[in-house]
Design a protein around this motif. Sequence first.
Motif, short mmCIF file in Angstrom:
data_model
loop_
_atom_site.label_atom_id
_atom_site.label_comp_id
_atom_site.label_asym_id
_atom_site.label_seq_id
_atom_site.Cartn_x
_atom_site.Cartn_y
_atom_site.Cartn_z
N UNK A 91 0.73 7.16 12.86
CA UNK A 91 2.06 7.70 11.78
C UNK A 91 2.48 6.30 11.19
N UNK A 92 2.14 6.02 9.74
CA UNK A 92 2.72 4.84 9.22
C UNK A 92 2.85 5.32 7.76
N UNK A 93 3.86 5.31 7.11
CA UNK A 93 3.84 5.52 5.89
C UNK A 93 3.38 4.50 4.80
N UNK A 94 3.06 4.78 3.64
CA UNK A 94 2.45 3.45 2.81
C UNK A 94 3.51 2.57 2.44
N UNK A 95 2.99 1.45 2.32
CA UNK A 95 4.00 0.58 1.66
C UNK A 95 3.94 0.58 0.11
N UNK A 96 4.87 1.12 -0.49
CA UNK A 96 4.46 1.38 -1.88
C UNK A 96 5.31 0.36 -2.68
N UNK A 97 4.66 -0.14 -3.77
CA UNK A 97 5.00 -1.22 -4.86
C UNK A 97 6.27 -0.90 -5.55
N UNK A 98 7.19 0.24 -5.15
CA UNK A 98 8.44 0.28 -5.81
C UNK A 98 9.15 1.33 -4.63
#
Length: 397
Positions: free
Chosen positions: A284-291
Amino acid sequence: MKNIDLEIERILKSDIYIPSSYKEMIRNNIYMCEDKKIKSSNRILKLIPILCTFVFVISGMIFAVSNHEKIEHFFNYNKGIDTAIENGYILENKDEFVISNGIGIKVDNVVMDDYTLNLSFQLKFNDEVVTKEINRIELVDLLISDNDNKILCCEDKDIFDKFCKDKSLNYSWKQTNENYINSGGNYYIKSVNENQVNLIYNLNANNFPKSKSLNLIVNTIKIIGYDYNENIINGNWDIHIDLPEDFYNRENYYYEVVSCTNDKFNIDEVVVTNTNTKIQITTEEPPELPYNLDDDEETKMRKFIEQYEKDKNMTVEDYKKLMENRKFKNEYVENEKGEKFYPSNSTSEDCGYANKDMKYLVYWQTFDMNKYNATDEIKISLNYKGDDVEIILKKIK
Protein backbone atom coordinates in the motif's frame (compact mmCIF):
# COMPACT_ATOMS: atom_id res chain seq x y z
CA MET A 1 -9.95 11.89 -25.83
CA LYS A 2 -11.93 12.11 -22.58
CA ASN A 3 -9.10 13.22 -20.32
CA ILE A 4 -5.34 13.24 -19.99
CA ASP A 5 -5.34 10.49 -17.37
CA LEU A 6 -6.72 7.85 -19.70
CA GLU A 7 -4.35 8.86 -22.48
CA ILE A 8 -1.27 8.71 -20.27
CA GLU A 9 -2.45 5.37 -18.92
CA ARG A 10 -2.82 4.14 -22.51
CA ILE A 11 0.75 5.20 -23.31
CA LEU A 12 2.26 3.59 -20.22
CA LYS A 13 0.32 0.35 -20.76
CA SER A 14 0.98 0.17 -24.50
CA ASP A 15 3.32 -2.38 -26.01
CA ILE A 16 5.70 0.28 -27.22
CA TYR A 17 9.03 -0.96 -25.95
CA ILE A 18 10.47 1.37 -23.29
CA PRO A 19 13.32 0.66 -20.87
CA SER A 20 11.93 0.00 -17.40
CA SER A 21 14.17 2.63 -15.82
CA TYR A 22 12.57 5.26 -18.03
CA LYS A 23 9.13 3.82 -17.33
CA GLU A 24 9.86 4.26 -13.64
CA MET A 25 10.88 7.84 -14.27
CA ILE A 26 7.66 8.54 -16.15
CA ARG A 27 5.43 6.63 -13.74
CA ASN A 28 6.93 8.29 -10.70
CA ASN A 29 6.18 11.74 -12.03
CA ILE A 30 3.12 11.33 -14.27
CA TYR A 31 0.27 9.52 -12.58
CA MET A 32 -3.33 8.73 -13.36
CA CYS A 33 -5.55 10.45 -10.81
CA GLU A 34 -8.83 8.53 -10.66
CA ASP A 35 -10.47 10.64 -7.97
CA LYS A 36 -9.79 14.07 -9.46
CA LYS A 37 -9.88 13.94 -13.23
CA ILE A 38 -8.01 16.51 -15.29
CA LYS A 39 -10.34 17.91 -17.89
CA SER A 40 -9.51 17.68 -21.58
CA SER A 41 -8.42 20.87 -23.32
CA ASN A 42 -6.43 22.08 -26.30
CA ARG A 43 -3.38 22.27 -24.07
CA ILE A 44 -3.80 18.59 -23.23
CA LEU A 45 -4.08 17.68 -26.87
CA LYS A 46 -0.81 19.46 -27.50
CA LEU A 47 0.89 17.64 -24.62
CA ILE A 48 0.09 14.10 -25.74
CA PRO A 49 2.06 14.22 -29.01
CA ILE A 50 5.03 15.46 -26.97
CA LEU A 51 4.64 12.49 -24.64
CA CYS A 52 4.37 10.12 -27.58
CA THR A 53 7.46 11.63 -29.16
CA PHE A 54 9.34 11.14 -25.90
CA VAL A 55 8.24 7.51 -25.77
CA PHE A 56 9.34 6.82 -29.33
CA VAL A 57 12.65 8.58 -28.86
CA ILE A 58 13.32 6.41 -25.82
CA SER A 59 12.26 3.27 -27.66
CA GLY A 60 14.73 4.09 -30.40
CA MET A 61 17.56 4.13 -27.88
CA ILE A 62 17.21 0.63 -26.53
CA PHE A 63 18.91 -1.22 -29.35
CA ALA A 64 21.96 1.02 -29.60
CA VAL A 65 24.39 -1.45 -28.06
CA SER A 66 27.68 -0.92 -29.84
CA ASN A 67 29.71 -3.85 -31.06
CA HIS A 68 32.71 -2.08 -29.52
CA GLU A 69 31.33 -3.02 -26.11
CA LYS A 70 32.80 -6.26 -24.83
CA ILE A 71 30.10 -8.93 -24.47
CA GLU A 72 31.29 -11.44 -21.88
CA HIS A 73 28.32 -13.79 -21.65
CA PHE A 74 26.66 -16.08 -24.15
CA PHE A 75 23.57 -14.01 -24.95
CA ASN A 76 23.75 -11.04 -22.60
CA TYR A 77 24.83 -10.03 -19.10
CA ASN A 78 22.73 -12.73 -17.45
CA LYS A 79 24.40 -15.27 -15.19
CA GLY A 80 21.15 -17.23 -14.91
CA ILE A 81 21.10 -17.91 -18.64
CA ASP A 82 24.79 -18.85 -18.56
CA THR A 83 24.14 -21.36 -15.77
CA ALA A 84 21.24 -22.85 -17.73
CA ILE A 85 23.49 -23.24 -20.77
CA GLU A 86 26.20 -24.88 -18.64
CA ASN A 87 23.56 -27.41 -17.63
CA GLY A 88 22.68 -28.14 -21.26
CA TYR A 89 19.59 -25.95 -21.51
CA ILE A 90 20.29 -24.66 -25.02
CA LEU A 91 19.52 -25.58 -28.60
CA GLU A 92 22.63 -25.82 -30.79
CA ASN A 93 21.17 -25.62 -34.27
CA LYS A 94 23.18 -27.26 -37.07
CA ASP A 95 21.00 -26.14 -39.99
CA GLU A 96 22.55 -24.51 -43.04
CA PHE A 97 22.23 -20.86 -44.06
CA VAL A 98 19.03 -19.74 -45.76
CA ILE A 99 20.22 -17.76 -48.79
CA SER A 100 18.35 -14.89 -50.45
CA ASN A 101 19.69 -12.01 -52.54
CA GLY A 102 23.21 -13.29 -51.91
CA ILE A 103 22.85 -13.00 -48.12
CA GLY A 104 22.72 -16.00 -45.77
CA ILE A 105 20.94 -16.13 -42.41
CA LYS A 106 20.79 -18.95 -39.88
CA VAL A 107 20.05 -19.33 -36.17
CA ASP A 108 22.89 -21.00 -34.29
CA ASN A 109 21.53 -21.13 -30.75
CA VAL A 110 18.23 -20.72 -28.90
CA VAL A 111 17.30 -20.52 -25.21
CA MET A 112 13.61 -20.25 -24.37
CA ASP A 113 11.48 -20.36 -21.25
CA ASP A 114 8.33 -18.61 -20.01
CA TYR A 115 9.93 -15.16 -19.85
CA THR A 116 12.88 -15.14 -22.24
CA LEU A 117 13.61 -16.06 -25.83
CA ASN A 118 17.26 -15.67 -26.79
CA LEU A 119 18.45 -16.14 -30.36
CA SER A 120 21.94 -16.11 -31.83
CA PHE A 121 21.89 -15.30 -35.57
CA GLN A 122 24.71 -15.72 -38.06
CA LEU A 123 24.52 -13.44 -41.11
CA LYS A 124 26.85 -14.18 -44.03
CA PHE A 125 27.34 -11.32 -46.48
CA ASN A 126 28.72 -11.14 -49.99
CA ASP A 127 31.62 -8.94 -51.09
CA GLU A 128 29.34 -5.94 -51.58
CA VAL A 129 28.99 -5.55 -47.80
CA VAL A 130 32.12 -4.64 -45.82
CA THR A 131 31.35 -6.15 -42.41
CA LYS A 132 34.07 -4.26 -40.53
CA GLU A 133 32.25 -1.02 -41.36
CA ILE A 134 28.96 -2.24 -39.83
CA ASN A 135 27.91 -0.52 -36.61
CA ARG A 136 24.41 -1.99 -36.23
CA ILE A 137 22.14 -4.50 -37.94
CA GLU A 138 18.38 -4.73 -37.60
CA LEU A 139 16.06 -7.43 -38.90
CA VAL A 140 13.43 -4.80 -39.56
CA ASP A 141 10.35 -6.92 -40.21
CA LEU A 142 11.23 -10.01 -38.21
CA LEU A 143 8.20 -12.17 -37.43
CA ILE A 144 8.53 -15.16 -35.13
CA SER A 145 5.69 -17.67 -34.87
CA ASP A 146 5.44 -21.21 -33.54
CA ASN A 147 3.89 -24.54 -34.51
CA ASP A 148 0.45 -23.33 -33.34
CA ASN A 149 0.70 -20.10 -35.37
CA LYS A 150 1.13 -18.08 -32.20
CA ILE A 151 2.99 -14.85 -32.96
CA LEU A 152 5.85 -14.35 -30.53
CA CYS A 153 7.39 -11.27 -32.11
CA CYS A 154 6.45 -8.87 -34.90
CA GLU A 155 7.15 -5.16 -35.37
CA ASP A 156 5.84 -4.71 -38.91
CA LYS A 157 2.11 -4.32 -39.54
CA ASP A 158 2.27 -5.32 -43.21
CA ILE A 159 4.06 -8.56 -42.39
CA PHE A 160 1.63 -9.17 -39.52
CA ASP A 161 -1.43 -8.63 -41.75
CA LYS A 162 -0.07 -10.87 -44.49
CA PHE A 163 0.79 -13.64 -42.03
CA CYS A 164 -2.69 -13.50 -40.46
CA LYS A 165 -4.35 -13.51 -43.89
CA ASP A 166 -2.27 -16.43 -45.16
CA LYS A 167 -2.95 -18.45 -42.00
CA SER A 168 -6.61 -17.35 -41.65
CA LEU A 169 -5.93 -15.95 -38.18
CA ASN A 170 -8.29 -13.55 -36.48
CA TYR A 171 -5.58 -11.51 -34.74
CA SER A 172 -5.62 -7.72 -34.47
CA TRP A 173 -2.50 -5.59 -34.73
CA LYS A 174 -1.15 -4.63 -31.30
CA GLN A 175 -4.06 -6.38 -29.54
CA THR A 176 -1.94 -8.89 -27.68
CA ASN A 177 -3.16 -12.08 -26.05
CA GLU A 178 -1.98 -15.68 -25.49
CA ASN A 179 -1.87 -16.22 -29.28
CA TYR A 180 -0.17 -12.91 -30.08
CA ILE A 181 2.63 -12.25 -27.61
CA ASN A 182 4.49 -9.46 -29.42
CA SER A 183 7.45 -9.52 -27.07
CA GLY A 184 9.89 -6.68 -26.44
CA GLY A 185 13.65 -6.91 -26.11
CA ASN A 186 17.01 -5.82 -27.40
CA TYR A 187 19.56 -6.81 -30.01
CA TYR A 188 23.23 -6.19 -30.67
CA ILE A 189 26.20 -7.34 -32.71
CA LYS A 190 28.26 -9.78 -30.67
CA SER A 191 31.12 -10.38 -33.09
CA VAL A 192 32.31 -9.82 -36.67
CA ASN A 193 34.45 -12.42 -38.42
CA GLU A 194 35.46 -11.75 -42.03
CA ASN A 195 32.18 -11.74 -43.97
CA GLN A 196 30.00 -13.03 -41.10
CA VAL A 197 28.25 -11.21 -38.27
CA ASN A 198 26.93 -12.78 -35.06
CA LEU A 199 23.72 -10.96 -34.12
CA ILE A 200 22.04 -11.52 -30.73
CA TYR A 201 18.31 -11.02 -30.11
CA ASN A 202 17.07 -11.10 -26.49
CA LEU A 203 13.27 -11.08 -26.28
CA ASN A 204 11.10 -11.04 -23.17
CA ALA A 205 7.42 -11.58 -22.42
CA ASN A 206 5.13 -12.47 -19.55
CA ASN A 207 4.40 -15.96 -20.80
CA PHE A 208 6.02 -17.46 -23.88
CA PRO A 209 4.15 -20.58 -25.07
CA LYS A 210 5.58 -24.08 -24.82
CA SER A 211 6.35 -24.14 -28.51
CA LYS A 212 7.66 -27.22 -30.28
CA SER A 213 9.07 -25.27 -33.19
CA LEU A 214 9.72 -21.71 -34.30
CA ASN A 215 9.27 -20.14 -37.72
CA LEU A 216 11.10 -16.92 -38.52
CA ILE A 217 10.34 -14.62 -41.45
CA VAL A 218 12.71 -11.83 -42.49
CA ASN A 219 12.28 -9.72 -45.61
CA THR A 220 14.33 -6.64 -44.77
CA ILE A 221 17.79 -6.20 -43.26
CA LYS A 222 18.90 -2.70 -42.25
CA ILE A 223 22.64 -2.10 -41.95
CA ILE A 224 23.87 1.07 -40.27
CA GLY A 225 27.53 2.02 -40.69
CA TYR A 226 29.80 4.02 -38.45
CA ASP A 227 29.13 6.96 -40.79
CA TYR A 228 25.39 6.55 -39.92
CA ASN A 229 24.52 5.73 -43.52
CA GLU A 230 21.85 3.06 -43.90
CA ASN A 231 21.87 0.18 -46.35
CA ILE A 232 18.59 -1.70 -46.86
CA ILE A 233 18.78 -5.26 -48.21
CA ASN A 234 15.55 -6.98 -49.27
CA GLY A 235 15.10 -10.71 -49.60
CA ASN A 236 13.05 -13.65 -48.41
CA TRP A 237 14.53 -15.55 -45.48
CA ASP A 238 12.20 -18.20 -44.00
CA ILE A 239 13.78 -20.17 -41.16
CA HIS A 240 12.30 -23.20 -39.37
CA ILE A 241 13.69 -24.43 -36.05
CA ASP A 242 12.61 -27.57 -34.18
CA LEU A 243 12.93 -27.05 -30.43
CA PRO A 244 14.15 -29.69 -27.94
CA GLU A 245 11.76 -31.47 -25.60
CA ASP A 246 13.13 -29.81 -22.46
CA PHE A 247 12.01 -26.46 -23.89
CA TYR A 248 8.36 -27.34 -24.47
CA ASN A 249 8.04 -29.68 -21.48
CA ARG A 250 9.57 -27.14 -19.10
CA GLU A 251 8.14 -26.70 -15.61
CA ASN A 252 8.70 -23.88 -13.14
CA TYR A 253 9.19 -23.87 -9.37
CA TYR A 254 6.74 -21.81 -7.30
CA TYR A 255 7.29 -20.57 -3.76
CA GLU A 256 5.05 -19.51 -0.89
CA VAL A 257 5.83 -17.15 1.98
CA VAL A 258 6.98 -18.52 5.34
CA SER A 259 7.70 -15.13 6.89
CA CYS A 260 8.22 -11.50 5.93
CA THR A 261 9.58 -8.73 8.16
CA ASN A 262 7.40 -6.11 6.43
CA ASP A 263 3.74 -6.80 7.22
CA LYS A 264 2.67 -4.31 4.53
CA PHE A 265 4.09 -6.48 1.75
CA ASN A 266 1.92 -8.86 -0.25
CA ILE A 267 4.13 -11.34 -2.13
CA ASP A 268 2.11 -11.84 -5.30
CA GLU A 269 4.40 -14.36 -6.95
CA VAL A 270 7.83 -15.96 -6.72
CA VAL A 271 8.58 -18.25 -9.66
CA VAL A 272 11.85 -19.91 -10.66
CA THR A 273 12.36 -20.86 -14.30
CA ASN A 274 15.16 -22.55 -16.22
CA THR A 275 16.95 -19.21 -16.59
CA ASN A 276 15.95 -16.87 -13.74
CA THR A 277 13.75 -16.02 -10.76
CA LYS A 278 10.83 -13.60 -10.98
CA ILE A 279 9.22 -11.89 -8.00
CA GLN A 280 6.30 -9.47 -7.70
CA ILE A 281 5.42 -7.57 -4.54
CA THR A 282 2.47 -5.25 -3.86
CA THR A 283 2.35 -2.79 -0.99
CA GLU A 284 0.00 0.00 0.00
CA GLU A 285 1.49 3.28 -1.13
CA PRO A 286 -0.27 6.14 -2.93
CA PRO A 287 1.45 7.75 -5.93
CA GLU A 288 3.57 10.86 -5.61
CA LEU A 289 1.62 13.26 -7.82
CA PRO A 290 3.34 16.29 -9.36
CA TYR A 291 0.44 18.42 -8.07
CA ASN A 292 -1.87 18.66 -5.05
CA LEU A 293 -5.32 17.12 -5.31
CA ASP A 294 -6.91 20.38 -4.18
CA ASP A 295 -5.15 22.41 -6.91
CA ASP A 296 -7.39 23.88 -9.58
CA GLU A 297 -7.31 22.28 -13.01
CA GLU A 298 -5.09 24.93 -14.56
CA THR A 299 -2.51 24.60 -11.76
CA LYS A 300 -2.53 20.82 -12.08
CA MET A 301 -1.85 21.06 -15.77
CA ARG A 302 0.92 23.60 -15.29
CA LYS A 303 2.66 21.46 -12.65
CA PHE A 304 2.19 18.38 -14.77
CA ILE A 305 3.88 20.00 -17.77
CA GLU A 306 6.66 21.42 -15.61
CA GLN A 307 7.42 17.99 -14.20
CA TYR A 308 7.32 16.43 -17.64
CA GLU A 309 9.75 19.02 -19.01
CA LYS A 310 12.06 18.41 -16.06
CA ASP A 311 12.05 14.66 -16.68
CA LYS A 312 12.54 15.12 -20.40
CA ASN A 313 15.67 17.20 -19.81
CA MET A 314 17.07 14.92 -17.12
CA THR A 315 20.86 14.89 -16.99
CA VAL A 316 23.07 11.90 -16.28
CA GLU A 317 23.61 13.20 -12.76
CA ASP A 318 19.85 13.61 -12.26
CA TYR A 319 19.34 10.04 -13.42
CA LYS A 320 22.04 8.72 -11.08
CA LYS A 321 20.41 10.53 -8.19
CA LEU A 322 17.04 9.05 -9.14
CA MET A 323 18.54 5.55 -9.12
CA GLU A 324 20.26 6.15 -5.77
CA ASN A 325 16.95 7.22 -4.23
CA ARG A 326 14.81 4.49 -5.76
CA LYS A 327 12.29 2.84 -3.44
CA PHE A 328 13.59 -0.74 -3.82
CA LYS A 329 17.33 -1.48 -3.83
CA ASN A 330 20.09 -3.81 -2.57
CA GLU A 331 18.03 -6.84 -3.60
CA TYR A 332 19.32 -10.40 -3.71
CA VAL A 333 18.08 -13.99 -3.38
CA GLU A 334 19.93 -16.50 -1.21
CA ASN A 335 19.54 -20.29 -1.36
CA GLU A 336 20.10 -22.81 1.45
CA LYS A 337 23.74 -23.21 0.41
CA GLY A 338 24.41 -19.56 1.20
CA GLU A 339 24.80 -18.63 -2.48
CA LYS A 340 23.56 -15.15 -3.30
CA PHE A 341 21.99 -14.16 -6.62
CA TYR A 342 21.56 -10.57 -7.68
CA PRO A 343 19.27 -8.77 -10.17
CA SER A 344 19.86 -9.76 -13.77
CA ASN A 345 19.33 -6.35 -15.41
CA SER A 346 19.92 -8.01 -18.77
CA THR A 347 16.79 -6.65 -20.43
CA SER A 348 14.93 -3.45 -19.71
CA GLU A 349 11.79 -5.23 -18.49
CA ASP A 350 13.61 -7.23 -15.83
CA CYS A 351 12.59 -4.84 -13.08
CA GLY A 352 10.39 -1.86 -12.29
CA TYR A 353 7.40 -0.66 -10.36
CA ALA A 354 4.07 1.00 -11.08
CA ASN A 355 1.09 2.38 -9.19
CA LYS A 356 -2.27 0.65 -9.15
CA ASP A 357 -5.67 2.13 -8.32
CA MET A 358 -4.11 5.21 -6.71
CA LYS A 359 -3.51 3.07 -3.61
CA TYR A 360 -0.94 0.34 -4.31
CA LEU A 361 2.64 0.12 -5.51
CA VAL A 362 3.51 -2.97 -7.57
CA TYR A 363 7.19 -3.92 -7.79
CA TRP A 364 8.81 -6.65 -9.89
CA GLN A 365 12.38 -7.91 -10.15
CA THR A 366 14.39 -10.64 -11.91
CA PHE A 367 17.30 -12.51 -10.32
CA ASP A 368 20.04 -14.76 -11.69
CA MET A 369 18.99 -17.78 -9.64
CA ASN A 370 17.37 -20.53 -11.73
CA LYS A 371 16.16 -24.13 -11.36
CA TYR A 372 19.73 -25.42 -11.38
CA ASN A 373 20.74 -23.59 -8.19
CA ALA A 374 17.39 -23.10 -6.43
CA THR A 375 16.74 -24.95 -3.15
CA ASP A 376 13.59 -25.94 -1.27
CA GLU A 377 13.88 -22.83 0.89
CA ILE A 378 15.12 -19.43 -0.29
CA LYS A 379 15.47 -15.96 1.21
CA ILE A 380 14.85 -12.62 -0.51
CA SER A 381 16.57 -9.58 0.99
CA LEU A 382 15.96 -6.00 -0.11
CA ASN A 383 15.83 -2.44 1.13
CA TYR A 384 12.51 -0.62 0.84
CA LYS A 385 12.61 3.14 1.44
CA GLY A 386 15.54 2.78 3.83
CA ASP A 387 14.29 -0.28 5.74
CA ASP A 388 15.83 -3.73 5.29
CA VAL A 389 13.28 -6.45 4.53
CA GLU A 390 13.77 -10.22 4.70
CA ILE A 391 11.35 -12.70 3.10
CA ILE A 392 11.63 -16.46 3.73
CA LEU A 393 9.93 -18.74 1.19
CA LYS A 394 9.57 -22.45 0.64
CA LYS A 395 8.97 -24.36 -2.57
CA ILE A 396 5.41 -25.53 -3.16
CA LYS A 397 5.49 -29.31 -3.58
